[in-house]
Write a protein that holds these residues in place. Sequence first.
Motif, PDB file in Angstrom:
ATOM      1  N   UNK A  51     -24.727  50.118 -20.152  1.00  0.00           N
ATOM      2  CA  UNK A  51     -24.850  51.424 -19.495  1.00  0.00           C
ATOM      3  C   UNK A  51     -25.781  51.329 -18.285  1.00  0.00           C
ATOM      4  N   UNK A  52     -26.890  50.630 -18.437  1.00  0.00           N
ATOM      5  CA  UNK A  52     -27.821  50.457 -17.324  1.00  0.00           C
ATOM      6  C   UNK A  52     -27.163  49.640 -16.217  1.00  0.00           C
ATOM      7  N   UNK A  53     -26.436  48.593 -16.579  1.00  0.00           N
ATOM      8  CA  UNK A  53     -25.737  47.774 -15.587  1.00  0.00           C
ATOM      9  C   UNK A  53     -24.711  48.607 -14.821  1.00  0.00           C
ATOM     10  N   UNK A  54     -23.981  49.452 -15.532  1.00  0.00           N
ATOM     11  CA  UNK A  54     -23.002  50.325 -14.894  1.00  0.00           C
ATOM     12  C   UNK A  54     -23.696  51.275 -13.928  1.00  0.00           C
ATOM     13  N   UNK A  55     -24.799  51.877 -14.368  1.00  0.00           N
ATOM     14  CA  UNK A  55     -25.530  52.820 -13.524  1.00  0.00           C
ATOM     15  C   UNK A  55     -26.063  52.133 -12.264  1.00  0.00           C
ATOM     16  N   UNK A  56     -26.592  50.930 -12.399  1.00  0.00           N
ATOM     17  CA  UNK A  56     -27.102  50.198 -11.243  1.00  0.00           C
ATOM     18  C   UNK A  56     -25.968  49.873 -10.270  1.00  0.00           C
ATOM     19  N   UNK A  57     -24.807  49.528 -10.784  1.00  0.00           N
ATOM     20  CA  UNK A  57     -23.661  49.207  -9.946  1.00  0.00           C
ATOM     21  C   UNK A  57     -23.167  50.438  -9.198  1.00  0.00           C
ATOM     22  N   UNK A  58     -23.106  51.564  -9.866  1.00  0.00           N
ATOM     23  CA  UNK A  58     -22.676  52.811  -9.228  1.00  0.00           C
ATOM     24  C   UNK A  58     -23.681  53.205  -8.146  1.00  0.00           C
ATOM     25  N   UNK A  59     -24.949  53.076  -8.447  1.00  0.00           N
ATOM     26  CA  UNK A  59     -25.988  53.440  -7.479  1.00  0.00           C
ATOM     27  C   UNK A  59     -25.905  52.563  -6.229  1.00  0.00           C
ATOM     28  N   UNK A  60     -25.691  51.270  -6.397  1.00  0.00           N
ATOM     29  CA  UNK A  60     -25.532  50.381  -5.245  1.00  0.00           C
ATOM     30  C   UNK A  60     -24.288  50.732  -4.436  1.00  0.00           C
ATOM     31  N   UNK A  61     -23.223  51.085  -5.122  1.00  0.00           N
ATOM     32  CA  UNK A  61     -21.987  51.466  -4.449  1.00  0.00           C
ATOM     33  C   UNK A  61     -22.196  52.720  -3.608  1.00  0.00           C
ATOM     34  N   UNK A  62     -22.893  53.714  -4.151  1.00  0.00           N
ATOM     35  CA  UNK A  62     -23.161  54.956  -3.430  1.00  0.00           C
ATOM     36  C   UNK A  62     -24.049  54.684  -2.225  1.00  0.00           C
ATOM     37  N   UNK A  63     -25.054  53.849  -2.396  1.00  0.00           N
ATOM     38  CA  UNK A  63     -25.939  53.524  -1.275  1.00  0.00           C
ATOM     39  C   UNK A  63     -25.175  52.814  -0.160  1.00  0.00           C
ATOM     40  N   UNK A  64     -24.295  51.889  -0.511  1.00  0.00           N
ATOM     41  CA  UNK A  64     -23.501  51.191   0.503  1.00  0.00           C
ATOM     42  C   UNK A  64     -22.570  52.158   1.222  1.00  0.00           C
TER      43      UNK A  64
END
Length: 73
Positions: A51-64
């Motif tokens: 869940x944390x890995x998914x959240x970090x990936x989504x956050x990086x995607x939004x920032x990009x």
Amino acid sequence: MKQWQYFIEKQAFGVCSKIGEKLGIATSVIRMYFIYASFLTFGSPLVLYLAIAFWMNVRNYVRRGKACRETSL
């Protein structure tokens, strides 16, 4: 051995590394706690880890996405 460790850290989402940076704890200690907790609770911390890995990936995607939109303006 260090090359193998670096490869695993880079490919394993960086969750333990990120938690270690935020809390000021060594990454190896956090990994050991995840491993011990997984054995004691029959794998439920793996769900938390993913869940944390998914959240970090989504956050990086939004920032990009925001960075791309700002540069195109």
